[in-house]
Design a protein around this motif. Structure first.
Motif, PDB file in Angstrom:
ATOM      1  N   PRO A  45     101.385 102.869  53.529  1.00 26.37           N
ATOM      2  CA  PRO A  45     101.438 101.647  54.343  1.00 26.37           C
ATOM      3  C   PRO A  45     102.732 100.847  54.221  1.00 26.37           C
ATOM      4  O   PRO A  45     103.468 100.967  53.241  1.00 26.37           O
ATOM      5  CB  PRO A  45     100.261 100.818  53.786  1.00 26.37           C
ATOM      6  N   TRP A  46     102.952  99.996  55.216  1.00 24.90           N
ATOM      7  CA  TRP A  46     104.093  99.092  55.203  1.00 24.90           C
ATOM      8  C   TRP A  46     103.814  97.931  54.249  1.00 24.90           C
ATOM      9  O   TRP A  46     102.700  97.747  53.757  1.00 24.90           O
ATOM     10  CB  TRP A  46     104.415  98.610  56.609  1.00 24.90           C
ATOM     11  N   THR A  47     104.829  97.131  54.014  1.00 25.49           N
ATOM     12  CA  THR A  47     104.741  96.052  53.035  1.00 25.49           C
ATOM     13  C   THR A  47     103.657  95.035  53.387  1.00 25.49           C
ATOM     14  O   THR A  47     102.942  94.539  52.507  1.00 25.49           O
ATOM     15  CB  THR A  47     106.103  95.347  52.910  1.00 25.49           C
ATOM     16  N   GLY A  48     103.517  94.717  54.670  1.00 25.63           N
ATOM     17  CA  GLY A  48     102.521  93.729  55.077  1.00 25.63           C
ATOM     18  C   GLY A  48     101.095  94.145  54.769  1.00 25.63           C
ATOM     19  O   GLY A  48     100.223  93.300  54.528  1.00 25.63           O
ATOM     20  N   TRP A  49     100.820  95.446  54.783  1.00 25.35           N
ATOM     21  CA  TRP A  49      99.477  95.948  54.445  1.00 25.35           C
ATOM     22  C   TRP A  49      99.118  95.513  53.027  1.00 25.35           C
ATOM     23  O   TRP A  49      98.003  95.041  52.775  1.00 25.35           O
ATOM     24  CB  TRP A  49      99.473  97.477  54.558  1.00 25.35           C
ATOM     25  N   PHE A  50     100.073  95.651  52.121  1.00 21.98           N
ATOM     26  CA  PHE A  50      99.810  95.299  50.726  1.00 21.98           C
ATOM     27  C   PHE A  50      99.782  93.783  50.516  1.00 21.98           C
ATOM     28  O   PHE A  50      99.043  93.287  49.659  1.00 21.98           O
ATOM     29  CB  PHE A  50     100.848  95.952  49.813  1.00 21.98           C
ATOM     30  N   ASP A  51     100.558  93.047  51.304  1.00 22.19           N
ATOM     31  CA  ASP A  51     100.487  91.594  51.206  1.00 22.19           C
ATOM     32  C   ASP A  51      99.107  91.095  51.616  1.00 22.19           C
ATOM     33  O   ASP A  51      98.553  90.176  50.996  1.00 22.19           O
ATOM     34  CB  ASP A  51     101.558  90.938  52.086  1.00 22.19           C
ATOM     35  N   LEU A  52      98.535  91.666  52.650  1.00 25.37           N
ATOM     36  CA  LEU A  52      97.174  91.310  53.053  1.00 25.37           C
ATOM     37  C   LEU A  52      96.191  91.599  51.930  1.00 25.37           C
ATOM     38  O   LEU A  52      95.357  90.761  51.576  1.00 25.37           O
ATOM     39  CB  LEU A  52      96.785  92.082  54.319  1.00 25.37           C
ATOM     40  N   ALA A  53      96.283  92.778  51.346  1.00 25.14           N
ATOM     41  CA  ALA A  53      95.390  93.150  50.246  1.00 25.14           C
ATOM     42  C   ALA A  53      95.549  92.225  49.052  1.00 25.14           C
ATOM     43  O   ALA A  53      94.577  91.916  48.346  1.00 25.14           O
ATOM     44  CB  ALA A  53      95.660  94.595  49.824  1.00 25.14           C
ATOM     45  N   ASP A  54      96.763  91.753  48.826  1.00 20.99           N
ATOM     46  CA  ASP A  54      97.073  90.957  47.643  1.00 20.99           C
ATOM     47  C   ASP A  54      96.457  89.573  47.663  1.00 20.99           C
ATOM     48  O   ASP A  54      96.293  88.949  46.614  1.00 20.99           O
ATOM     49  CB  ASP A  54      98.596  90.847  47.511  1.00 20.99           C
TER      50      ASP A  54
END
Length: 256
Positions: free
Chosen positions: A12-21
């Motif tokens: 995934p792109w960076t924003g995917w992980f920011d959402l999860a975070d």
């Protein structure tokens, strides 16, 4: 409890992980139909020519409508080809040498599982650890939630006891149409807002929306901080995000 629900994207792109975070629980939406040539089976890396795709071969012949959780890999040796491409394009990235061997083990193990969801979830877990994301993740396929579109998402929220759902902004259209499914369950909705941060890449100019591998290889220990620097406050359904120059960084979980 606040949750997010996201498909098991490949690298995934960076924003995917920011959402999860920024949520208490992330539900991996693997109980919906697989979409050929989607982010479920491919993503982009930065090369000297621009952004280019890495694609996972999957079995699709005679399997129209198959669920993501049932999707099988078609060619296990693809892992070696991908690793060769990563080595070719990221050899000069400062933190590539310390990450690639561990990533190679994860990629090959996922490929040997023969299932797309196992491959993607293994890589997601590896990337999340590198980005400092410790949010628990569970798969929707283990829940048996019914319904379609918004009704299905709302049923998942109810199943895990969530009272707030933060959604990728791309789902806004159907969430507006299906909002009643959330209202009758007492679940509020927010939309993820993210402005992609810039950092030094192996090639110039900076190109956003590559796989978060690009951030990990180029930024190493500062990758978590850079990822979170793009976070903005979530917005309500039907409202417009402020222009970037009017946005304030979201400080929720900014130090976590």
């Amino acid at each position: 409890m606040t949750i997010a629900i996201a498909q098991p994207t490949f690298l995934p792109w960076t924003g995917w992980f920011d959402l999860a975070d920024q949520v208490d629980l992330l539900v991996i939406l693997d109980d919906v139909a697989f979409s050929k040539q989607s982010w479920q089976q491919r993503n982009r890396i930065r090369t000297s020519k621009g952004l280019e795709f890495l694609t996972v071969p999957v079995k699709t012949s005679g399997r129209m409508g198959q669920l993501i959780s049932d999707c099988e890999l078609a060619d296990q040796p693809f892992a070696e080809k991908m690793l060769k491409s990563l080595r070719l394009n990221y050899a000069k990235a400062p933190f590539f040498p310390e990450a690639i061997d561990d990533l190679a083990v994860t990629l090959k193990a996922g490929a040997n599982s023969a299932r797309l969801v196992e491959l993607n979830c293994s890589l997601i877990s590896w990337m999340a650890a590198r980005l400092g994301v410790s949010t628990p993740m569970v798969r929707a396929s283990t829940m048996g939630a019914g319904g379609e579109r918004g009704e299905h998402v709302a049923a998942i929220c109810a199943h895990v006891g969530a009272d707030r759902y933060i959604s990728p902004a791309g789902s806004e259209g159907y969430l507006i149409e299906d909002r009643e499914a959330f209202d009758r369950r007492g679940i509020s909705i927010g939309l993820h807002v993210y402005e992609h941060p810039q950092y030094v890449q192996c090639s110039m100019p900076f190109l956003s929306h590559a796989s978060a591998l690009d951030l990990i290889f180029n930024s190493g220990p500062t990758a978590p901080q850079l990822m979170r620097s793009g976070r903005r406050p979530s917005r309500a359904l039907g409202t417009k995000a402020l222009p970037p120059d009017q946005q304030e960084p979201c400080r929720e979980n900014s130090e976590s």
